[in-house]
Design a protein around this motif. Sequence first.
Motif, PDB file in Angstrom:
ATOM      1  N   GLU A  81       0.710  -1.524   0.045  1.00  0.00           N
ATOM      2  CA  GLU A  81      -0.108   0.084  -0.249  1.00  0.00           C
ATOM      3  C   GLU A  81       0.816   1.146  -0.042  1.00  0.00           C
ATOM      4  O   GLU A  81       0.621   2.261  -0.707  1.00  0.00           O
ATOM      5  CB  GLU A  81      -1.113   0.073   1.440  1.00  0.00           C
ATOM      6  CG  GLU A  81      -1.437   0.634   1.980  1.00  0.00           C
ATOM      7  CD  GLU A  81      -2.857   0.953   2.501  1.00  0.00           C
ATOM      8  OE1 GLU A  81      -3.579   2.298   2.231  1.00  0.00           O
ATOM      9  OE2 GLU A  81      -2.119   0.597   3.521  1.00  0.00           O
ATOM     10  N   ASP A  85       0.413   4.067  -2.625  1.00  0.00           N
ATOM     11  CA  ASP A  85       0.016   5.271  -2.377  1.00  0.00           C
ATOM     12  C   ASP A  85       2.022   6.455  -3.077  1.00  0.00           C
ATOM     13  O   ASP A  85       1.408   7.913  -3.502  1.00  0.00           O
ATOM     14  CB  ASP A  85       0.174   5.217  -0.961  1.00  0.00           C
ATOM     15  CG  ASP A  85      -0.550   6.741  -0.679  1.00  0.00           C
ATOM     16  OD1 ASP A  85      -0.847   7.246  -0.976  1.00  0.00           O
ATOM     17  OD2 ASP A  85       0.480   7.428   0.040  1.00  0.00           O
ATOM     18  N   GLN A 111      -7.618  -9.644   6.115  1.00  0.00           N
ATOM     19  CA  GLN A 111      -7.056  -8.840   6.057  1.00  0.00           C
ATOM     20  C   GLN A 111      -6.515  -8.347   5.276  1.00  0.00           C
ATOM     21  O   GLN A 111      -6.865  -6.735   4.585  1.00  0.00           O
ATOM     22  CB  GLN A 111      -6.645  -8.932   7.837  1.00  0.00           C
ATOM     23  CG  GLN A 111      -7.516  -9.438   8.643  1.00  0.00           C
ATOM     24  CD  GLN A 111      -7.885 -10.666   8.937  1.00  0.00           C
ATOM     25  OE1 GLN A 111      -6.580 -11.305   8.259  1.00  0.00           O
ATOM     26  NE2 GLN A 111      -8.702 -11.702   9.600  1.00  0.00           N
ATOM     27  N   LYS A 114      -8.158  -7.634   1.706  1.00  0.00           N
ATOM     28  CA  LYS A 114      -9.414  -6.697   2.050  1.00  0.00           C
ATOM     29  C   LYS A 114      -8.519  -4.648   2.221  1.00  0.00           C
ATOM     30  O   LYS A 114      -8.527  -3.803   1.415  1.00  0.00           O
ATOM     31  CB  LYS A 114     -10.349  -6.358   3.135  1.00  0.00           C
ATOM     32  CG  LYS A 114     -10.631  -7.405   2.934  1.00  0.00           C
ATOM     33  CD  LYS A 114     -11.473  -8.428   4.609  1.00  0.00           C
ATOM     34  CE  LYS A 114     -12.699  -8.857   4.412  1.00  0.00           C
ATOM     35  NZ  LYS A 114     -13.047  -9.150   5.416  1.00  0.00           N
ATOM     36  N   ARG A 115      -7.510  -4.921   2.373  1.00  0.00           N
ATOM     37  CA  ARG A 115      -6.479  -3.560   2.486  1.00  0.00           C
ATOM     38  C   ARG A 115      -6.220  -3.249   0.736  1.00  0.00           C
ATOM     39  O   ARG A 115      -5.822  -2.809   1.259  1.00  0.00           O
ATOM     40  CB  ARG A 115      -5.338  -4.016   3.793  1.00  0.00           C
ATOM     41  CG  ARG A 115      -4.614  -2.805   4.081  1.00  0.00           C
ATOM     42  CD  ARG A 115      -3.664  -2.729   5.110  1.00  0.00           C
ATOM     43  NE  ARG A 115      -2.873  -1.005   4.930  1.00  0.00           N
ATOM     44  CZ  ARG A 115      -2.719  -1.017   5.779  1.00  0.00           C
ATOM     45  NH1 ARG A 115      -2.065  -2.074   7.322  1.00  0.00           N
ATOM     46  NH2 ARG A 115      -1.575   0.101   6.725  1.00  0.00           N
ATOM     47  N   VAL A 117      -7.129  -3.435  -1.683  1.00  0.00           N
ATOM     48  CA  VAL A 117      -8.364  -3.694  -2.205  1.00  0.00           C
ATOM     49  C   VAL A 117      -9.152  -2.254  -2.497  1.00  0.00           C
ATOM     50  O   VAL A 117      -9.276  -1.254  -3.164  1.00  0.00           O
ATOM     51  CB  VAL A 117      -9.428  -4.225  -2.568  1.00  0.00           C
ATOM     52  CG1 VAL A 117     -11.519  -3.678  -2.720  1.00  0.00           C
ATOM     53  CG2 VAL A 117      -9.676  -5.844  -2.879  1.00  0.00           C
ATOM     54  N   ARG A 118      -8.662  -2.215  -0.439  1.00  0.00           N
ATOM     55  CA  ARG A 118      -9.104  -0.374  -0.568  1.00  0.00           C
ATOM     56  C   ARG A 118      -7.770   0.133  -1.053  1.00  0.00           C
ATOM     57  O   ARG A 118      -7.979   2.066  -0.802  1.00  0.00           O
ATOM     58  CB  ARG A 118      -9.797  -0.599   1.329  1.00  0.00           C
ATOM     59  CG  ARG A 118     -10.517  -0.936   1.535  1.00  0.00           C
ATOM     60  CD  ARG A 118     -10.557  -0.392   3.224  1.00  0.00           C
ATOM     61  NE  ARG A 118      -9.631  -1.022   3.786  1.00  0.00           N
ATOM     62  CZ  ARG A 118      -9.156  -1.927   4.448  1.00  0.00           C
ATOM     63  NH1 ARG A 118     -10.748  -3.075   5.010  1.00  0.00           N
ATOM     64  NH2 ARG A 118      -8.847  -2.241   5.938  1.00  0.00           N
ATOM     65  N   ALA A 119      -6.584  -0.036  -1.198  1.00  0.00           N
ATOM     66  CA  ALA A 119      -6.088   0.673  -1.407  1.00  0.00           C
ATOM     67  C   ALA A 119      -5.984   0.903  -3.400  1.00  0.00           C
ATOM     68  O   ALA A 119      -5.206   1.834  -3.107  1.00  0.00           O
ATOM     69  CB  ALA A 119      -4.511   0.455  -1.417  1.00  0.00           C
ATOM     70  N   ASN A 122      -6.485  -4.057  -7.634  1.00  0.00           N
ATOM     71  CA  ASN A 122      -7.976  -4.510  -8.701  1.00  0.00           C
ATOM     72  C   ASN A 122      -8.220  -5.479  -9.428  1.00  0.00           C
ATOM     73  O   ASN A 122      -8.600  -5.990  -9.616  1.00  0.00           O
ATOM     74  CB  ASN A 122      -9.191  -3.634  -9.055  1.00  0.00           C
ATOM     75  CG  ASN A 122      -7.597  -2.840 -10.360  1.00  0.00           C
ATOM     76  OD1 ASN A 122      -7.329  -3.461 -11.254  1.00  0.00           O
ATOM     77  ND2 ASN A 122      -8.330  -1.656 -10.863  1.00  0.00           N
TER      78      ASN A 122
END
Length: 394
Positions: A81, A85, A111, A114-115, A117-119, A122
């Motif tokens: 991530e 970023d 976990q 999911k992190r 995907v949020r970051a 895809n």
Amino acid sequence: MRSNSGKPLGIYVHIPFCKSKCEYCDFYSLGGSRDRRTTDQYLQALADHIRETGRLAPDYTVDTVYFGGGTPSFFGAENLEKVLDELQKRFHFGADPEITLEANPDSVTPQGLKRLVRAGFNRISIGVQSDQDDMLKRLGRPHTYEQARMAVVRAREAGFANLSLDLMFGLPNQTLTGWRDTLENVLRLKPEHMSCYALKVEPNTPLWEYRDCANLPNDDVQADMYLAASEILQDHGYEHYEISNFAKPGFRSRHNLKYWTGGEYLGFGPCAASDFAGKRFTIEPDLRAYVEGIAHHGSVLSECETIPPRERAGEYVMLRSRIVSGLDAQEYERSYLLPFAPLQQLLERFAGHGLAAQSGSRWYLTPRGWLVSNRIILALQDAQEKSTPLAKKR
């Protein structure tokens, strides 16, 4: 920074860390545990390199990012991530970038997925390789098939709607029937994309040392396996769009297609390659040299060259022969000012043997042609070298 304009650009990030090295692996990777200091130093080097390079690409828009390795998932979701970023801060990103992560089944968690995907990740490419646990163990893979199946389940639950699975054929003691069964079994996981690679026995790998007693399928059996994969996957609705890759409609790997269609891309990390602004350059495959070189503003490249047009033309033939869209006569002559006729004469001959086919001005290799693509490409490039450039239009 985000933008919808600018020349398209792909980005590759190499993560050189693995839980362990596989028996067949000759990629630049470092097996075993790593200390926090090494991780922090590598993260800093990547961040510095990304920041410096982002200034050189103000007129580009990133439309694909690919984290490869090594085992990126072994690097941890938090670290991945941070790198993504940094990329998003330093480059212009398009509205719908494809952002891919390579993962091994044993190094993903609900976990962490999911992190990711949020970051913004895809697309995920999971290295399954085989559905037989004894085979996975023999190859040095650090997971079981059940772990692979659960990794797919967890990726779906996390929100990944674009999932690719890697398989290998030509494995020790593998039969054609066994390979067919593997394909049918793995297809029950319903991936959007499949990559099927023949096992290559490379020097300086453990497998190389005992290759003669590994009971590997011969070339004829491997050819049958390849054609079986093409047949089975197409029967299940996958497009055979590149030598080793199959996709459901709309799910071709946009990043990998950059390589085959001559798109521009930048690489970060040891051994990463770039093709950018007319130059091709590769970073030295040495983690310590990379970290120190970036920290002290030294050179980290093992090679850098400007590619002349004639060589680019040869690359066009080689790379476009790998994909189903193939070689386009009009595009070829317009881009390289070389006649397509010498290539077409050869392609017509190959077509007579079922190795090539034509659609309008486009020529492409069939799956049987891809089996002998190296020979076909060499013949095409030889004809190309002997051709006389076209006269420029006034």
